[in-house]
Design a protein around this motif. Structure first.
Motif, mmCIF file in Angstrom:
data_model
loop_
_atom_site.group_PDB
_atom_site.id
_atom_site.type_symbol
_atom_site.label_atom_id
_atom_site.label_comp_id
_atom_site.label_asym_id
_atom_site.label_seq_id
_atom_site.Cartn_x
_atom_site.Cartn_y
_atom_site.Cartn_z
ATOM 1 N N SER A 258 0.827 -1.202 0.000
ATOM 2 C CA SER A 258 0.000 0.000 0.000
ATOM 3 C C SER A 258 0.862 1.253 0.000
ATOM 4 O O SER A 258 0.495 2.274 -0.597
ATOM 5 C CB SER A 258 -0.942 0.004 1.204
ATOM 6 O OG SER A 258 -0.212 -0.039 2.422
ATOM 7 N N ALA A 259 2.021 1.175 0.644
ATOM 8 C CA ALA A 259 2.926 2.331 0.672
ATOM 9 C C ALA A 259 3.487 2.605 -0.719
ATOM 10 O O ALA A 259 3.612 3.765 -1.142
ATOM 11 C CB ALA A 259 4.064 2.079 1.662
ATOM 12 N N ALA A 260 3.823 1.542 -1.450
ATOM 13 C CA ALA A 260 4.317 1.707 -2.815
ATOM 14 C C ALA A 260 3.217 2.242 -3.716
ATOM 15 O O ALA A 260 3.445 3.144 -4.543
ATOM 16 C CB ALA A 260 4.845 0.382 -3.347
ATOM 17 N N LYS A 261 2.028 1.696 -3.572
ATOM 18 C CA LYS A 261 0.885 2.143 -4.391
ATOM 19 C C LYS A 261 0.633 3.630 -4.182
ATOM 20 O O LYS A 261 0.339 4.365 -5.150
ATOM 21 C CB LYS A 261 -0.363 1.344 -4.032
ATOM 22 C CG LYS A 261 -1.593 1.702 -4.858
ATOM 23 C CD LYS A 261 -2.775 0.823 -4.470
ATOM 24 C CE LYS A 261 -3.994 1.108 -5.357
ATOM 25 N NZ LYS A 261 -4.483 2.494 -5.213
ATOM 26 N N ALA A 262 0.778 4.100 -2.954
ATOM 27 C CA ALA A 262 0.538 5.510 -2.660
ATOM 28 C C ALA A 262 1.517 6.407 -3.415
ATOM 29 O O ALA A 262 1.152 7.511 -3.846
ATOM 30 C CB ALA A 262 0.654 5.759 -1.158
ATOM 31 N N VAL A 263 2.746 5.939 -3.592
ATOM 32 C CA VAL A 263 3.738 6.718 -4.342
ATOM 33 C C VAL A 263 3.297 6.884 -5.789
ATOM 34 O O VAL A 263 3.306 7.991 -6.347
ATOM 35 C CB VAL A 263 5.129 6.044 -4.278
ATOM 36 C CG1 VAL A 263 6.102 6.746 -5.223
ATOM 37 C CG2 VAL A 263 5.665 6.042 -2.857
ATOM 38 N N PHE A 264 2.904 5.776 -6.413
ATOM 39 C CA PHE A 264 2.467 5.837 -7.813
ATOM 40 C C PHE A 264 1.188 6.658 -7.967
ATOM 41 O O PHE A 264 1.052 7.431 -8.922
ATOM 42 C CB PHE A 264 2.255 4.429 -8.359
ATOM 43 C CG PHE A 264 3.517 3.658 -8.596
ATOM 44 C CD1 PHE A 264 4.344 3.966 -9.661
ATOM 45 C CD2 PHE A 264 3.884 2.624 -7.748
ATOM 46 C CE1 PHE A 264 5.516 3.263 -9.892
ATOM 47 C CE2 PHE A 264 5.057 1.909 -7.958
ATOM 48 C CZ PHE A 264 5.876 2.231 -9.032
ATOM 49 N N ASP A 265 0.272 6.504 -7.044
ATOM 50 C CA ASP A 265 -0.977 7.262 -7.114
ATOM 51 C C ASP A 265 -0.720 8.762 -6.987
ATOM 52 O O ASP A 265 -1.360 9.579 -7.668
ATOM 53 C CB ASP A 265 -1.937 6.802 -6.019
ATOM 54 C CG ASP A 265 -2.499 5.404 -6.274
ATOM 55 O OD1 ASP A 265 -2.341 4.902 -7.405
ATOM 56 O OD2 ASP A 265 -3.083 4.825 -5.341
ATOM 57 N N VAL B 244 9.633 4.446 -8.922
ATOM 58 C CA VAL B 244 10.003 3.075 -8.576
ATOM 59 C C VAL B 244 11.011 3.072 -7.420
ATOM 60 O O VAL B 244 10.908 2.245 -6.504
ATOM 61 C CB VAL B 244 10.562 2.339 -9.807
ATOM 62 C CG1 VAL B 244 10.931 0.902 -9.443
ATOM 63 C CG2 VAL B 244 9.537 2.333 -10.938
ATOM 64 N N ASP B 245 11.963 3.991 -7.455
ATOM 65 C CA ASP B 245 12.917 4.107 -6.342
ATOM 66 C C ASP B 245 12.186 4.347 -5.024
ATOM 67 O O ASP B 245 12.405 3.657 -4.028
ATOM 68 C CB ASP B 245 13.865 5.287 -6.581
ATOM 69 C CG ASP B 245 14.963 5.006 -7.586
ATOM 70 O OD1 ASP B 245 14.939 3.937 -8.208
ATOM 71 O OD2 ASP B 245 15.842 5.872 -7.743
ATOM 72 N N ALA C 291 11.575 1.850 -1.634
ATOM 73 C CA ALA C 291 11.999 2.258 -0.285
ATOM 74 C C ALA C 291 10.802 2.293 0.660
ATOM 75 O O ALA C 291 10.902 1.866 1.825
ATOM 76 C CB ALA C 291 12.671 3.626 -0.336
ATOM 77 N N ALA C 292 9.674 2.788 0.167
ATOM 78 C CA ALA C 292 8.473 2.868 0.996
ATOM 79 C C ALA C 292 7.973 1.470 1.371
ATOM 80 O O ALA C 292 7.549 1.227 2.504
ATOM 81 C CB ALA C 292 7.379 3.639 0.265
ATOM 82 N N ALA C 293 8.023 0.544 0.420
ATOM 83 C CA ALA C 293 7.604 -0.833 0.689
ATOM 84 C C ALA C 293 8.522 -1.485 1.717
ATOM 85 O O ALA C 293 8.073 -2.246 2.587
ATOM 86 C CB ALA C 293 7.606 -1.645 -0.602
ATOM 87 N N LEU C 294 9.795 -1.194 1.633
ATOM 88 C CA LEU C 294 10.763 -1.756 2.573
ATOM 89 C C LEU C 294 10.527 -1.216 3.976
ATOM 90 O O LEU C 294 10.551 -1.967 4.961
ATOM 91 C CB LEU C 294 12.171 -1.408 2.090
ATOM 92 C CG LEU C 294 13.349 -2.187 2.659
ATOM 93 C CD1 LEU C 294 13.165 -3.688 2.525
ATOM 94 C CD2 LEU C 294 14.639 -1.753 1.968
#
Length: 306
Positions: A27-34, A68-69, A73-76
């Motif tokens: 969800s953290a990665a998705k938030a970056v793309f959104d 993507v970077d 990092a957010a997913a980690l």
């Protein structure tokens, strides 16, 4: 266990499909793309479905790589792994800046889009290319560049690997001289002569853009490409200067190790930086996060040694 460093991938590491698995798994990665799609519609689509040609265009490469970077990092971090220090290679430094909390994700993405626009413009003004030089030491490469009016040593990646930027015709002649000296060259997947005087106009224009944004001290030490040391102040000045200045990568990694880093996690597409760290130090533990498998592996390995 020593300290953990997150290192953010730079331009040239991009590939079609990057980030797709992270988007679906975190969800953290998705938030970056959104967030990016809300500012620049279609960014996620370019990451997930873009062709090599589309992703090689600077105006697309930089926003997509940033996402993507930062998503990796957010997913980690969402999975419980946090860094003690940060560094990013060229464009990656902007993602590291955002991750550090020094600037909001929204503002950082806007800055990346403006940075890409100005660097692409400078590339059109002075067509140039970049190539990695292998098997020669830094001093030899620097000396060879001085034989040519428009070739510059710009990225000091690791001992025995220096990247040069050059005007296309001069760069071809330079490659011949490298071969005479026993070296080897490899072209880079970029669309300009970055980190060189060819980028002077982009640097100046980006400096003006930065005046409209607020940057605060990062939450953990963030290393500058220009100085190879943690930022202390003058964030805006160094970020603008970075565009036309050499990337001091292997010195940065050595300084991070001296500060206690023994684990490096490359966040973003590919393993370019991972390979460089391994060449710089045979003692560092190196991981990367670009998809679900690498995310799970990194979390497991890092947490098992905590």
């Amino acid at each position: 266990m020593g300290k953990i460093a997150f290192i953010f991938s730079g331009q040239g590491a991009q590939y079609g499909g990057m980030g797709w698995e992270l988007y679906g798994a975190s969800s953290a990665a998705k938030a970056v793309f959104d967030t990016a799609d809300g500012i620049r519609p279609g960014t996620s689509g370019q990451c997930f479905e873009g062709t090599a040609e589309t992703l090689s265009q600077t105006e697309n490469t930089q926003p997509c790589l940033f996402c993507v970077d930062l998503a990796a990092a957010a997913a980690l971090r969402e999975a419980g792994v946090t860094p003690d220090m940060l560094a990013g290679f060229s464009l990656g430094e902007l993602a590291a800046l955002a991750f550090s909390g020094a600037v909001t994700y929204e503002d950082a993405f806007k800055l990346v889009c403006r940075r890409a626009y100005h660097m692409a413009g400078a590339s059109r003004e002075t067509p140039a290319a970049m190539a990695a030089v292998l098997k020669l030491d830094d001093d030899t490469v620097i000396a060879l560049t001085k034989e040519f009016e428009n070739v510059y040593a710009v990225n000091f990646n690791s001992p025995g690997q220096v990247v040069v930027s050059g005007e296309v015709g001069a760069l071809e002649a330079f490659k011949a001289r490298v071969k005479e000296k026993g070296g080897k060259t490899m072209p880079l997947k970029v669309s300009g002569g970055f980190h060189s005087p060819f980028m002077a106009s982009a640097s100046d224009r980006f400096a003006e853009e930065l005046e409209d944004f607020t940057i605060t001290p990062p939450s953990v030490p963030l290393y500058s490409n220009v100085t190879a040391r943690p930022y202390e102040d003058d964030f805006k000045g160094l970020l603008a200067l970075q565009i036309k200045s050499p990337v001091q990568w292997w010195r940065t990694v050595e300084n991070m190790i001296a500060a206690g880093a023994d684990t490096f996690v490359e966040v973003g597409p590919g393993k370019v930086l991972s390979g460089l760290v391994s060449r710089i130090s045979d003692k560092a533990r190196v991981f990367n996060v670009e998809d679900v498998s690498s995310l799970k592996n990194t979390v497991s390995e890092v947490q098992s040694h905590a």
